[in-house]
Design a protein around this motif. Structure first.
Motif, short mmCIF file in Angstrom:
data_model
loop_
_atom_site.label_atom_id
_atom_site.label_comp_id
_atom_site.label_asym_id
_atom_site.label_seq_id
_atom_site.Cartn_x
_atom_site.Cartn_y
_atom_site.Cartn_z
N SER A 1 -17.74 -37.70 -10.87
CA SER A 1 -16.46 -37.71 -9.97
C SER A 1 -15.99 -38.39 -8.41
CB SER A 1 -16.09 -36.09 -9.71
OG SER A 1 -18.18 -35.41 -8.67
N ASN A 2 -15.37 -38.07 -8.45
CA ASN A 2 -14.37 -38.74 -7.37
C ASN A 2 -13.95 -37.79 -6.14
OD1 ASN A 2 -12.37 -39.18 -5.11
ND2 ASN A 2 -13.43 -41.37 -5.70
N GLN A 3 -14.86 -36.90 -5.08
CA GLN A 3 -14.47 -36.11 -4.61
C GLN A 3 -12.77 -36.25 -3.90
OE1 GLN A 3 -16.23 -33.03 -4.49
NE2 GLN A 3 -17.32 -34.34 -5.89
N SER A 4 -12.54 -37.65 -3.33
CA SER A 4 -11.47 -37.71 -2.82
C SER A 4 -9.88 -37.58 -3.58
CB SER A 4 -11.76 -38.77 -1.81
OG SER A 4 -11.14 -40.28 -2.70
N THR B 1 -8.26 -35.22 -6.80
CA THR B 1 -8.16 -34.38 -7.41
C THR B 1 -7.09 -34.15 -8.20
OG1 THR B 1 -7.61 -33.12 -5.42
CG2 THR B 1 -9.91 -33.04 -5.61
N ILE C 1 -1.87 -35.05 -8.87
CA ILE C 1 -3.00 -35.46 -7.99
C ILE C 1 -2.83 -35.69 -7.18
CG2 ILE C 1 -4.57 -36.68 -10.33
CD1 ILE C 1 -3.53 -39.06 -9.02
#
Length: 227
Positions: free
Chosen positions: A23-26, A28, A112
């Motif tokens: 996952s890419n936390q930055s 969302t 997003i």
């Protein structure tokens, strides 16, 4: 509005700057939804190209006098052989030129948020419909989007497809089962500085041909295309 879609990702599979992760936390997902778009075309009236009905001096005079006295009366010239032929010819032309209704298409939207430090150029994502156990299966609708999302900004990514959701969800959005889970997954993000984030269990090479087809025609006024 013409959108410029960077093409660097076409040749890049696992090159410099690629980061793999679950996952890419930055970046969302804020919200998502799908809907049906009904695109039925109405038949347009066709100009009359049929021959004029047969007219004689007698029926001209009689018809004119009768219509003056009774405006609602049917024109007797329509009952002649030529008149009936003209009506039949018009019906044939209309049948030949009637366009079938366009098939429904489906809109898939994801909002997003770019909470990272780098602007985004390209997003690969998919809308999933997951059925319940024990016969679980997942229907995927994948999209490629050319976007410019600045730092700390939201963006709505909308893709269109002729393919609807899983068969257990009808076109009106009603589920035939309460055990359908909808979700959106970001598969790959390409940043303006050339770096790339990609989900670890997603294979870029598997959709390379789909990407090539999506890029065959110029993008005019489009943000996303289905893969």
């Amino acid at each position: 509005m013409n959108l410029f879609l960077p093409l660097t990702f076409v040749a890049v599979l696992f090159g410099q700057g690629l980061e793999l992760g679950t996952s890419n936390q930055s970046v969302t997902v804020v919200s998502y939804k799908w809907s049906t778009i009904h695109d039925a075309r109405k038949q347009q009236d066709l100009p009359s190209t049929s021959p004029a009905p047969e007219m004689t001096a007698a029926n001209k005079s009689v018809a004119r006098n009768q219509r003056v006295n009774n405006p609602n009366m049917i024109d007797t010239s329509e009952m002649t052989v030529d008149g009936r032929s003209a009506a039949m010819e018009k019906a044939v032309q209309q049948a030949r030129n009637t366009k079938p209704e366009s098939p429904d298409k489906y809109s898939y939207v994801m909002r997003i948020h770019n909470g990272g430090s780098k602007p985004i150029d390209v997003v690969f994502w998919e809308y999933q419909f997951v059925t319940a156990q024990p016969n679980s299966f997942t229907t995927r609708r994948q999209f490629l989007c050319g976007v410019k999302i600045k730092r700390d900004k939201d963006a709505d990514l909308q893709g269109f497809s002729l393919l609807g959701p899983t068969p257990v969800v009808n076109a009106s959005g009603n589920r035939s089962s309460d055990q359908i889970q909808e979700r959106v997954i970001i598969n790959r993000i390409e940043f303006t500085d050339g770096t790339i984030w990609q989900r670890r269990d997603w294979n870029f090479a598997e959709i390379r041909d789909s990407i090539r087809r999506a890029l065959d025609n110029p993008w005019e006024g489009e943000m996303c295309r289905a893969l």
